[in-house]
Design an enzyme around this catalytic site. Structure first.
Site, PDB file in Angstrom:
ATOM      1  N   CYS B 202       0.856  -1.188   0.000  1.00  0.00           N
ATOM      2  CA  CYS B 202       0.000   0.000   0.000  1.00  0.00           C
ATOM      3  C   CYS B 202       0.892   1.239   0.000  1.00  0.00           C
ATOM      4  CB  CYS B 202      -0.884   0.026   1.237  1.00  0.00           C
ATOM      5  SG  CYS B 202      -1.700  -1.527   1.598  1.00  0.00           S
ATOM      6  N   HIS B 206       0.918   4.930  -1.896  1.00  0.00           N
ATOM      7  CA  HIS B 206       0.321   5.987  -1.082  1.00  0.00           C
ATOM      8  C   HIS B 206       1.256   6.650  -0.086  1.00  0.00           C
ATOM      9  CE1 HIS B 206      -3.467   5.128  -2.964  1.00  0.00           C
ATOM     10  NE2 HIS B 206      -3.369   3.855  -2.645  1.00  0.00           N
ATOM     11  N   ARG B 245     -12.396  -1.815  -2.303  1.00  0.00           N
ATOM     12  CA  ARG B 245     -11.139  -1.181  -2.638  1.00  0.00           C
ATOM     13  C   ARG B 245      -9.951  -2.046  -2.242  1.00  0.00           C
ATOM     14  NH1 ARG B 245      -8.516  -0.209  -5.888  1.00  0.00           N
ATOM     15  NH2 ARG B 245      -6.924   1.397  -5.989  1.00  0.00           N
ATOM     16  N   CYS B 249      -7.656  -3.719  -5.184  1.00  0.00           N
ATOM     17  CA  CYS B 249      -6.272  -3.271  -5.223  1.00  0.00           C
ATOM     18  C   CYS B 249      -5.339  -4.471  -5.221  1.00  0.00           C
ATOM     19  CB  CYS B 249      -5.971  -2.359  -4.034  1.00  0.00           C
ATOM     20  SG  CYS B 249      -4.243  -1.955  -3.924  1.00  0.00           S
TER      21      CYS B 249
END
Lengths: 103, 288, 105
Positions: B202, B206, B245, B249
């Site tokens: 992640c 991000h 999500r 992802c």
């Protein structure tokens, strides 16, 4: 049942700005469902905005427009308090129409 | 050399390389789990990286990273694309179950203005409970079938509950319970662990690349990223849940997703929400 | 720096594990052995909660080729699937310590 059309029209004196959000699946007819079968085409073909008896905006749509379409445009004229009429017809012959007061 | 032996040799070489590199890392045995310090460092990382972005604007994801996108989004917020789903959610929320009870009976304050308290750690059960999970448990407790975690109904319900909390600061609590701390730490580990054939975590997108593009999309910063959930994504032509999500992802980076609401997903939501404490709830959000 | 190094080494493994072909004409037995090995590796990756979608897809391709009687292709795909599964195992085990490198502190 609530209208499928949300609209807001604001006059700045010379021009009127219009925004509309329309609830419609807008299925193109090319997408398959989970079972692998084509979801039949179901989309708005014509969208019209009428002011003072005249069409101020006409949209001729096909399956390429996305679900729940949003439209924004401006036209010359339009006075506060006057009415704007919005209608659509889809490929199945279904229609919806609504009127909104220009703010 | 036969292919299989080549692979073994390569793997062994890699393992050896990894060990020698790892040998120079400080011992982690003495590391204490310190969510307060983590959250402070997390916030500082992003505010340092984007000094012109106001703290509360981080919850707007890609819009806080790009002026043109921000302008277009502001315009659309006058007629938000999530309006229909939000209305549906409100209707669903107030409709009684077959036994006459409603969702309001399952939640504090009747479920209104409470979204910012989820996820929470349930000390009786020893696990993290998310809003989606709580909603389905409410349904099951009242004789109704649970909703899929990745479809419209759950999205509409959580959209409505988020809407009633708009503006309220995220307020996640970690009780002084080693199991809660472990869940938090597990969520943090998940967030930073690379997975899938594309070898992304992640954090790869991000934390390392917010504001930059991945294909045609602008990446959101991790700070405040769950505050906008659930989101109406133009890509989905509809409202999608946090579960949706997380799972999509995973498959996008070529990792087989877990089942929605598996421990790792609950824990990463717990972690991400906690480190975004204080930032306002902006859900339901709209995203490209 | 470490991450960059590891990434390039990891991609080297993946490249090295690219399509390979049996030196002798592939037989059904060769395929069955290769497929079993690939499945076992993928199962282990599953226990580590880190399977790749491409592993499953390559396994399916292997099976499809075998069903069509093309054991050369089937065995090659099965070996590729095993390599992918093994790489995913490596990823899971190395990331157990490596993740801390990414952590904001």
């Amino acid at each position: 049942m609530a209208s499928s059309i949300r609209v807001r029209a604001t006059s700045s004196g010379e021009t009127t700005e219009v925004q509309a959000l329309i609830q419609h699946p807008m299925d193109s007819g090319f997408v398959k469902d989970a079972k692998g079968e084509i979801i039949p085409a179901h989309f708005i073909q014509q969208l019209t905005f009428e002011y003072d008896g005249k069409n101020v905006f006409t949209a001729d749509w096909g399956g390429g427009v996305s679900k729940d379409p949003y439209v924004k445009f401006a036209f010359k004229g339009g006075k506060k308090g006057d009415e704007l009429k919005i209608s659509w017809v889809d490929n199945k012959g279904a229609t919806d129409t609504t009127t909104a007061k220009i703010q | 050399m036969r292919p299989r032996s080549a692979i073994y040799l390569a793997s062994a070489a890699l393992a050896l390389a990894a060990l020698t590199l790892a040998g120079s890392l400080p011992s982690d045995a003495a590391d204490k789990i310190d969510p307060v310090a983590d959250a402070k460092a997390f916030r500082k990382f992003f505010t340092d990286k984007f000094p012109k972005v106001k703290l509360e604007d981080f919850v707007n994801g890609p819009y806080s990273m790009n002026e043109d996108l921000y302008r277009q989004w502001q315009e659309k917020e006058q007629f938000p694309p999530y309006e229909f789903s939000l209305e549906m959610g409100k209707e669903m929320f107030s409709k009684p179950f077959k036994n006459g009870k409603t969702y309001a009976d399952c939640f504090p304050n009747g479920g209104i203005g409470v979204r910012q308290n989820y996820p929470y750690f349930d000390e009786k059960e020893g696990k993290v409970i998310t809003l989606e999970l709580a909603l389905n448990r409410c349904r099951e407790a009242n004789g109704e079938a649970p909703y899929s975690y990745v479809r419209d109904e759950m999205a509409a319900l959580t959209a409505y509950m988020a809407f009633t909390s708009r503006g309220k600061p995220m307020d996640i609590k970690i009780p002084n319970d080693p199991r809660a701390l472990a869940a938090y730490e597990n969520g943090k580990e998940y967030f930073y662990t690379r997975r899938g054939q594309l070898n992304f975590s992640c954090a790869t997108c991000h934390v390392q690349s917010p504001g930059e593009r991945i294909r045609a999309e602008i990446l959101a910063p991790a700070l405040g990223i769950v505050n906008a959930m659930p989101i109406y994504r133009s890509e989905w032509s509809g409202m999608g849940t946090t579960s949706r999500r997380f799972t999509t992802c995973n498959s996008q980076i070529r990792g087989v997703p877990f089942s929605p609401q598996d421990d790792e997903y609950r824990n990463v939501e717990y972690y991400l929400s906690y480190v975004s404490n204080g930032l306002p709830i902006s859900g339901p959000g709209a995203r490209p | 720096m470490r991450i960059k190094m590891l990434r390039s080494v990891l991609s080297l493994v993946l490249l090295a594990a690219g399509p390979t072909y049996a030196t002798a004409a592939g037989s059904e037995d060769d395929f069955k052995a290769a497929y079993a090995a690939a499945e076992a590796a993928n199962k282990e990756a599953g226990s580590l909660r880190n399977q790749w979608t491409t592993t499953a897809a390559t396994l399916a391709a292997a099976k499809k080729a075998a069903d069509a009687g093309d054991f050369d292709k089937a065995t090659a795909s099965a070996k590729e699937a095993e390599a992918l599964a093994k790489a995913s195992i490596f990823q899971a085990t190395s990331e157990k310590t490596r993740w801390k490198d990414m952590e904001i502190r």
